[in-house]
Structure formats: C-alpha cells, structure tokens
Write a protein that holds these residues in place. Sequence first.
Motif, PDB file in Angstrom:
ATOM      1  N   ALA A 230      -2.034   4.909   1.305  1.00  0.00           N
ATOM      2  CA  ALA A 230      -3.203   5.607   0.746  1.00  0.00           C
ATOM      3  C   ALA A 230      -4.474   4.770   0.843  1.00  0.00           C
ATOM      4  O   ALA A 230      -5.559   5.303   1.120  1.00  0.00           O
TER       5      ALA A 230
ATOM      6  N   ARG B 156      -5.643   4.619   4.467  1.00  0.00           N
ATOM      7  CA  ARG B 156      -6.178   5.908   4.902  1.00  0.00           C
ATOM      8  C   ARG B 156      -7.619   6.108   4.432  1.00  0.00           C
ATOM      9  O   ARG B 156      -8.424   6.767   5.088  1.00  0.00           O
ATOM     10  N   SER B 157      -7.972   5.493   3.290  1.00  0.00           N
ATOM     11  CA  SER B 157      -9.321   5.651   2.746  1.00  0.00           C
ATOM     12  C   SER B 157     -10.347   4.763   3.446  1.00  0.00           C
ATOM     13  O   SER B 157     -11.553   4.904   3.221  1.00  0.00           O
TER      14      SER B 157
ATOM     15  N   ASP C  90       0.858  -1.182   0.000  1.00  0.00           N
ATOM     16  CA  ASP C  90       0.000   0.000   0.000  1.00  0.00           C
ATOM     17  C   ASP C  90       0.898   1.236   0.000  1.00  0.00           C
ATOM     18  O   ASP C  90       1.378   1.666   1.046  1.00  0.00           O
ATOM     19  N   LYS C  91       1.146   1.821  -1.172  1.00  0.00           N
ATOM     20  CA  LYS C  91       2.096   2.928  -1.296  1.00  0.00           C
ATOM     21  C   LYS C  91       1.641   4.128  -0.470  1.00  0.00           C
ATOM     22  O   LYS C  91       0.557   4.676  -0.663  1.00  0.00           O
ATOM     23  N   GLY C  92       2.495   4.499   0.486  1.00  0.00           N
ATOM     24  CA  GLY C  92       2.197   5.640   1.340  1.00  0.00           C
ATOM     25  C   GLY C  92       1.030   5.425   2.287  1.00  0.00           C
ATOM     26  O   GLY C  92       0.640   6.354   3.008  1.00  0.00           O
TER      27      GLY C  92
ATOM     28  N   GLU D 148      -9.806  -2.103   2.165  1.00  0.00           N
ATOM     29  CA  GLU D 148      -9.353  -0.828   2.713  1.00  0.00           C
ATOM     30  C   GLU D 148      -9.713  -0.696   4.199  1.00  0.00           C
ATOM     31  O   GLU D 148      -8.950  -0.108   4.980  1.00  0.00           O
TER      32      GLU D 148
ATOM     33  N   ASN E 236       5.143   4.395   5.031  1.00  0.00           N
ATOM     34  CA  ASN E 236       3.682   4.383   5.076  1.00  0.00           C
ATOM     35  C   ASN E 236       3.224   5.529   5.981  1.00  0.00           C
ATOM     36  O   ASN E 236       3.198   5.410   7.205  1.00  0.00           O
TER      37      ASN E 236
ATOM     38  N   PHE F 124       0.376   6.857   6.582  1.00  0.00           N
ATOM     39  CA  PHE F 124      -0.804   6.631   7.425  1.00  0.00           C
ATOM     40  C   PHE F 124      -0.428   5.812   8.650  1.00  0.00           C
ATOM     41  O   PHE F 124      -0.875   6.108   9.772  1.00  0.00           O
TER      42      PHE F 124
END
Length: 375
Positions: A210, A213-214, A206-208, A260, A304, A306
């Motif tokens: 993202a 976070r959603s 999960d890049k960063g 997610e 990451n 988040f």
Amino acid sequence: MGPMREYTVLGLMSGSSLDGVDAAVCRFAFQGNSPVPESWSIIAADTLPYTTAWAERLAALPSADAYELALAHAELGRYFGEQAKLFLSQSGIESIDAIASHGHTIFHYPEHQMTLQIGDGAAMAGVTGITTIDQFRSQDMSLGGQGAPIAPIADQLLFPEQDFMLNLGGIANISAKRQDGYVAFDITGANQVLNALCAELGLPYDKGGAIARSGRMIPALFEKVNALPYHHQPYPKSLGNDWVREAHIPIYQQWGAAVEDRLHTACRQIGHHTAMAVAAIIKRERVSTQRPLQLLATGGGAFNSFLMDCIQESCQALSLGLNVAPASSQLINFKEALLMALMGALRLQGLPNVLPSVTGSRRPVSGGALHLGQL
C-alpha cells in the motif's frame, strides 16, 4: 518398478528477513529409484519466530569475530533443535525420518567457492535425537557450482506444470523449464530492500504494497540501481545477502526522497528485472511462446499486490505473453521449507538434490551433511 518408499521430513528455512524459521513437516512417497515423488503433502507448517535477541545477534554476525561466529553456530543449532522438538510436539507428530535444515546464511561468495550457513546440524541431532541434514550447498560449490539457487529441484519434481517459478524472498530468484532440464538464477534484491525502507517508518514491511502504491517513480534512482553490474551479468549467477546489504540497499537508503517514492521505485525495479530475466530465458533457451506461459510466484513478496502488478506490467511492456499469478497462501509461506524437506528426502536416498544445469557445477550431487540421531 521397485517398492514404494515413504519419508516424513521436517524442513527448516531461516531467511534474510529474520522474522523466524519456516518449518514444514512434509511426507513424500517415491517409487523405486525415481526421484519424482508419486505423491507429496505438507502435514504441518508454521513460522517459528526468532526472539528479539536472536534476530539482533544474527543481523550483527557478518561483522562479528571468529569466536562469536563459531559460538553462534553451535548455539543456533541447539536453539533450532529445541524449536523443532516443540513444533513437532505441538503438531502432534511423534516420529519423522529426518530434519533438513538450511541454516542461516551469513556469507555466500561463489567466486571464492565459499558459503556459510550456521546452525550446527550435529547439535540439532544431539538435542532432538533425530537424524539431521545441513550444509546443502557446499559440495556443489566444491565442484565449481554457485551453490544457488537450490529451489529448482522442487520446481522440477513438484511443480512440473509451471513454465516459470518466481520466489520473492529477501532475494528474488527465478527458475524455468528448458528442453534438457531447468535453468535458474537470482535476479535482484527484493524483500530485504523493501523491508529496509519500511524500517525507516518503524514498520516491519509494507502490507500489500500500500505504501509503495501511494508513491511515485524516481527515474534517476531507478537508473542508478539498474546500473549495478550484477544486473547485466549472464546466468548462471547467484547473489548473497552481503551484496544486497552492501551494494543494493544503501543506494535506496541514501537517496534523498520520501520513503513511499523509494518503495515505489524499488517495486518497479524488481518488476523490471524480473521481466528482463524472463525475456533473457525465453531468448537464450528458445522457449516457445506459441501458447500463454505461466509464472507462479511464491515467497512473502507474492503478498505484495503492488509488486505483483509491477511484475505483470513489466512483462506486458515486453510483450512476453506471460500470466503472473501468486500461489496458495500455504505455498507462498512455506515453499522453501517444503524445498528443504524434499532435499532431505532425496539426500536420505543418495539421489541428486542440486541441479548442475542451474548452478554450473561439474556434476550432480546429493548435497548435505548427515548427522545420525540414533545409532
């Protein structure tokens, strides 16, 4: 004070993500018999990717038969050796003192005083002609230690200004200074859990953060993971990849919810248990909170954002007064390879490279099996 001694060592670390072998050529200068480097540097570093065939083979080895395991041990050692030769050549490095290879962990059962990292160091020495050190954990375990975590030796000798060091790899582990040394332990499954969930979407990670976070928190899932007995054991303690695969990941995989939301919950869970680990150390070791405490995060999970937010928010919720910050990109990526190089340099000198205050061993050891490259 004694003479200055310099060692140039290639550190190799194969992690649970199976994306490749982290390699770092590091130079250390020691004064006399002191284990604390007067100076150190990373000369060259890269991740040497596994072929698809090797990644799949390593993933399947925990359930393989004895012959397949023994064969993989020998062949992986030769593969590591060839990769090391190529890396050194491409980096323009003609001579080093040693290769320090962690190997790839297949089993880790400290309750049985057993750990297995494959990738035969003797084969590596044969292929490269360079003295190779492997099997860094075994002697500590023979003396009643957990054989893990091993990272605190680098935290103590290379990063003494940090109050806490957090490694967010396949497993999250933490180390902290105390009055008479260091304490460290594994916290919980980390990137292995997150990457297993991303695989359901056909993604490696999960890049960063993202996707996480959603998502939204799933309280019941959080509580089920929190109830795992390991999370409530006092330290010293350590985890193996087997525990993450068999006890941790399946809870997330089998929960009926959007990916997610499960990723979001997993990040919250890692953040919560990290904060609880910090709180336990502060209480048990009587760490002074009269000044702001610093925590430096390394390992792939530090990218990451988040997950880093979750850790910071969980620490704030417990009023820990902790500043959480990621390390430099080079250190995030190659701290474990740097660790192996340091452990190798210490082993060449017969100096302790595993901390008994961390593992619970009866005494310090200079761990590692030495395979001479040349006579």
